[in-house]
Design a protein around this motif. Structure first.
Motif, PDB file in Angstrom:
ATOM      1  N   ARG A 230      -9.821 -37.330   5.867  1.00 63.31           N
ATOM      2  CA  ARG A 230     -10.543 -38.439   6.503  1.00 63.31           C
ATOM      3  C   ARG A 230     -11.833 -37.958   7.160  1.00 63.31           C
ATOM      4  N   SER A 231     -11.809 -36.756   7.715  1.00 61.90           N
ATOM      5  CA  SER A 231     -13.024 -36.200   8.314  1.00 61.90           C
ATOM      6  C   SER A 231     -14.047 -35.834   7.247  1.00 61.90           C
ATOM      7  N   ILE A 232     -13.573 -35.301   6.119  1.00 55.29           N
ATOM      8  CA  ILE A 232     -14.469 -34.991   5.012  1.00 55.29           C
ATOM      9  C   ILE A 232     -15.098 -36.278   4.477  1.00 55.29           C
ATOM     10  N   LEU A 233     -14.294 -37.338   4.397  1.00 54.34           N
ATOM     11  CA  LEU A 233     -14.811 -38.635   3.950  1.00 54.34           C
ATOM     12  C   LEU A 233     -15.930 -39.117   4.855  1.00 54.34           C
ATOM     13  N   PHE A 234     -15.728 -39.043   6.162  1.00 58.68           N
ATOM     14  CA  PHE A 234     -16.774 -39.476   7.092  1.00 58.68           C
ATOM     15  C   PHE A 234     -18.070 -38.712   6.859  1.00 58.68           C
ATOM     16  N   LEU A 235     -17.981 -37.386   6.780  1.00 59.65           N
ATOM     17  CA  LEU A 235     -19.191 -36.576   6.615  1.00 59.65           C
ATOM     18  C   LEU A 235     -19.860 -36.819   5.263  1.00 59.65           C
ATOM     19  N   SER A 236     -19.080 -37.230   4.270  1.00 56.18           N
ATOM     20  CA  SER A 236     -19.619 -37.467   2.932  1.00 56.18           C
ATOM     21  C   SER A 236     -20.228 -38.850   2.778  1.00 56.18           C
ATOM     22  N   SER A 237     -19.917 -39.738   3.699  1.00 56.85           N
ATOM     23  CA  SER A 237     -20.359 -41.124   3.592  1.00 56.85           C
ATOM     24  C   SER A 237     -21.684 -41.341   4.317  1.00 56.85           C
ATOM     25  N   ASP A 238     -22.289 -42.489   4.075  1.00 58.38           N
ATOM     26  CA  ASP A 238     -23.540 -42.835   4.743  1.00 58.38           C
ATOM     27  C   ASP A 238     -23.346 -43.067   6.235  1.00 58.38           C
ATOM     28  N   GLU A 239     -22.108 -43.219   6.680  1.00 56.34           N
ATOM     29  CA  GLU A 239     -21.839 -43.367   8.113  1.00 56.34           C
ATOM     30  C   GLU A 239     -22.273 -42.123   8.885  1.00 56.34           C
ATOM     31  N   ALA A 240     -22.317 -40.983   8.202  1.00 55.48           N
ATOM     32  CA  ALA A 240     -22.700 -39.720   8.838  1.00 55.48           C
ATOM     33  C   ALA A 240     -24.132 -39.332   8.482  1.00 55.48           C
ATOM     34  N   ARG A 241     -24.968 -40.308   8.174  1.00 54.23           N
ATOM     35  CA  ARG A 241     -26.329 -40.023   7.702  1.00 54.23           C
ATOM     36  C   ARG A 241     -27.157 -39.246   8.712  1.00 54.23           C
ATOM     37  N   HIS A 242     -26.793 -39.308  10.009  1.00 53.28           N
ATOM     38  CA  HIS A 242     -27.557 -38.610  11.047  1.00 53.28           C
ATOM     39  C   HIS A 242     -26.808 -37.381  11.558  1.00 53.28           C
ATOM     40  N   THR A 243     -25.821 -36.920  10.796  1.00 48.43           N
ATOM     41  CA  THR A 243     -25.030 -35.742  11.165  1.00 48.43           C
ATOM     42  C   THR A 243     -25.345 -34.627  10.190  1.00 48.43           C
ATOM     43  N   ASN A 244     -25.878 -33.524  10.695  1.00 50.87           N
ATOM     44  CA  ASN A 244     -26.329 -32.443   9.815  1.00 50.87           C
ATOM     45  C   ASN A 244     -26.197 -31.109  10.531  1.00 50.87           C
ATOM     46  N   GLY A 245     -25.641 -30.120   9.836  1.00 49.65           N
ATOM     47  CA  GLY A 245     -25.465 -28.793  10.422  1.00 49.65           C
ATOM     48  C   GLY A 245     -24.392 -28.746  11.488  1.00 49.65           C
ATOM     49  N   ALA A 246     -23.470 -29.711  11.465  1.00 46.82           N
ATOM     50  CA  ALA A 246     -22.465 -29.833  12.519  1.00 46.82           C
ATOM     51  C   ALA A 246     -21.161 -29.143  12.142  1.00 46.82           C
ATOM     52  N   GLU A 247     -20.392 -28.773  13.161  1.00 43.33           N
ATOM     53  CA  GLU A 247     -19.036 -28.278  13.010  1.00 43.33           C
ATOM     54  C   GLU A 247     -18.090 -29.363  13.510  1.00 43.33           C
ATOM     55  N   LEU A 248     -17.331 -29.958  12.610  1.00 42.75           N
ATOM     56  CA  LEU A 248     -16.384 -31.008  12.997  1.00 42.75           C
ATOM     57  C   LEU A 248     -15.003 -30.385  13.135  1.00 42.75           C
ATOM     58  N   MET A 249     -14.518 -30.324  14.372  1.00 43.46           N
ATOM     59  CA  MET A 249     -13.196 -29.741  14.636  1.00 43.46           C
ATOM     60  C   MET A 249     -12.117 -30.759  14.335  1.00 43.46           C
ATOM     61  N   VAL A 250     -11.167 -30.378  13.474  1.00 40.73           N
ATOM     62  CA  VAL A 250     -10.017 -31.236  13.148  1.00 40.73           C
ATOM     63  C   VAL A 250      -8.777 -30.376  13.398  1.00 40.73           C
ATOM     64  N   ASP A 251      -8.583 -30.036  14.659  1.00 41.34           N
ATOM     65  CA  ASP A 251      -7.655 -28.958  15.009  1.00 41.34           C
ATOM     66  C   ASP A 251      -6.680 -29.323  16.110  1.00 41.34           C
ATOM     67  N   GLY A 252      -6.576 -30.603  16.457  1.00 38.41           N
ATOM     68  CA  GLY A 252      -5.656 -30.995  17.518  1.00 38.41           C
ATOM     69  C   GLY A 252      -6.002 -30.390  18.867  1.00 38.41           C
ATOM     70  N   GLY A 253      -7.237 -29.917  19.016  1.00 37.22           N
ATOM     71  CA  GLY A 253      -7.659 -29.298  20.271  1.00 37.22           C
ATOM     72  C   GLY A 253      -7.372 -27.808  20.366  1.00 37.22           C
ATOM     73  N   MET A 254      -6.971 -27.199  19.260  1.00 32.38           N
ATOM     74  CA  MET A 254      -6.572 -25.792  19.286  1.00 32.38           C
ATOM     75  C   MET A 254      -7.721 -24.886  19.756  1.00 32.38           C
ATOM     76  N   ALA A 255      -8.936 -25.208  19.368  1.00 32.10           N
ATOM     77  CA  ALA A 255     -10.070 -24.338  19.714  1.00 32.10           C
ATOM     78  C   ALA A 255     -10.361 -24.329  21.209  1.00 32.10           C
ATOM     79  N   ILE A 256      -9.907 -25.360  21.925  1.00 33.81           N
ATOM     80  CA  ILE A 256     -10.175 -25.419  23.368  1.00 33.81           C
ATOM     81  C   ILE A 256      -8.967 -25.030  24.192  1.00 33.81           C
ATOM     82  N   ARG A 257      -7.969 -24.464  23.519  1.00 38.35           N
ATOM     83  CA  ARG A 257      -6.743 -24.058  24.199  1.00 38.35           C
ATOM     84  C   ARG A 257      -7.061 -23.042  25.295  1.00 38.35           C
ATOM     85  N   VAL A 258      -6.441 -23.253  26.453  1.00 39.77           N
ATOM     86  CA  VAL A 258      -6.567 -22.304  27.559  1.00 39.77           C
ATOM     87  C   VAL A 258      -5.371 -21.369  27.493  1.00 39.77           C
ATOM     88  N   SER A 259      -5.646 -20.081  27.338  1.00 36.48           N
ATOM     89  CA  SER A 259      -4.535 -19.127  27.197  1.00 36.48           C
ATOM     90  C   SER A 259      -3.959 -18.748  28.556  1.00 36.48           C
TER      91      SER A 259
END
Length: 259
Positions: A230-259
């Motif tokens: 679904r995230s790939i679909l968004f980035l591939s569609s015209d809905e994301a026409r102003h999104t470029n060079g971005a990192e879209l995290m689809v990780d359940g918040g794993m990258a912001i986990r506090v150890s």
């Protein structure tokens, strides 16, 4: 329905997992689909899960000639390519992947697929898309945004994909090419590669590995292939026409986990 009407999408590593889920979703949104995979038998079987009209091509993403061939065959069949999803990837080729257990052959094998394959895909796509425009989506990983001492080749390769994505997007902007390039960063997803990773965590038992993974506070749980698709679909569609060079995290918040 119709977010990708009449678009032509080429999806690497499309025989299963995230790639196949993306192909199904793209078809439901009106796209014409070409799936590629090194595993020809699995790729042909994947066509049974897709609607009529999809095409499968055997494809080694580490080969420049193979990239040239799949683009030529896709254009011959459908007339153009509007979307490239660089999804093909390799987790490991040996039981362990720490700094001291990873030999150069292992390092090169992982990076050949995960970095060089994406580089070749981007390069080929830009050559074909620079006049009429298009979209490139590169599948990175949450591993690109964290240290990965037990997956050192894989983590480094996905960090390279994130950086490459930004450089491709910037290049196209400065050249005036109407091409967007973004990356998607999943956490472990319930796919064959996810099972391979969890087998390592579970002492050879992927079910035990997933069970342990789900217990870790702050990991956000495992994702499903459709979550990423679904995230790939968004980035591939015209809905994301102003999104470029971005990192879209689809990780359940794993990258912001506090150890």
């Amino acid at each position: 329905m119709g977010r990708l009407n009449q678009k032509v999408a080429l999806i690497t590593g499309g025989a299963g997992g995230i790639g196949l889920a993306t192909a199904k979703l793209f078809q439901a949104e009106g796209a014409k689909i070409v799936v590629t995979d090194k595993n020809a038998e699995a790729g042909k079987a994947a066509l049974n899960a897709l609607e009529a009209g999809a095409m499968f091509l055997s494809h080694d993403v580490t080969s420049p000639d193979a990239w040239k061939s799949v683009f030529e065959q896709t254009i011959e069949q459908f007339g153009r390519i509007d979307i490239l999803v660089n999804n093909a990837g390799l987790l490991k080729t040996a039981p362990t992947q720490t700094l001291m257990t990873t030999d150069l052959a292992h390092w090169r094998a992982v990076n050949s697929v995960n970095v060089e394959g994406v580089f070749l895909g981007c390069q080929t796509a830009v050559r074909h898309m620079k006049e009429k425009g298009g979209v490139i989506v590169n599948i990175a990983s949450v591993a690109a945004n964290q240290s990965t001492p037990n997956l050192i080749s894989y983590g480094a390769s996905k960090a390279a994909v994130a950086h490459l994505t930004k450089s491709v997007a910037s290049h196209c902007l400065y050249q005036g090419y109407p091409i967007r390039c973004n990356s998607v960063h999943p956490n472990p997803i319930k796919t064959a590669m996810g099972d391979e990773l969890m087998s390592q965590m579970g002492g050879g038992d992927p079910v035990a590995g997933w069970r342990e993974f789900e217990k870790v506070k702050g990991y956000g749980g495992a994702g499903e292939p459709d979550d990423v698709a679904r995230s790939i679909l968004f980035l591939s569609s015209d809905e994301a026409r102003h999104t470029n060079g971005a990192e879209l995290m689809v990780d359940g918040g794993m990258a912001i986990r506090v150890s």
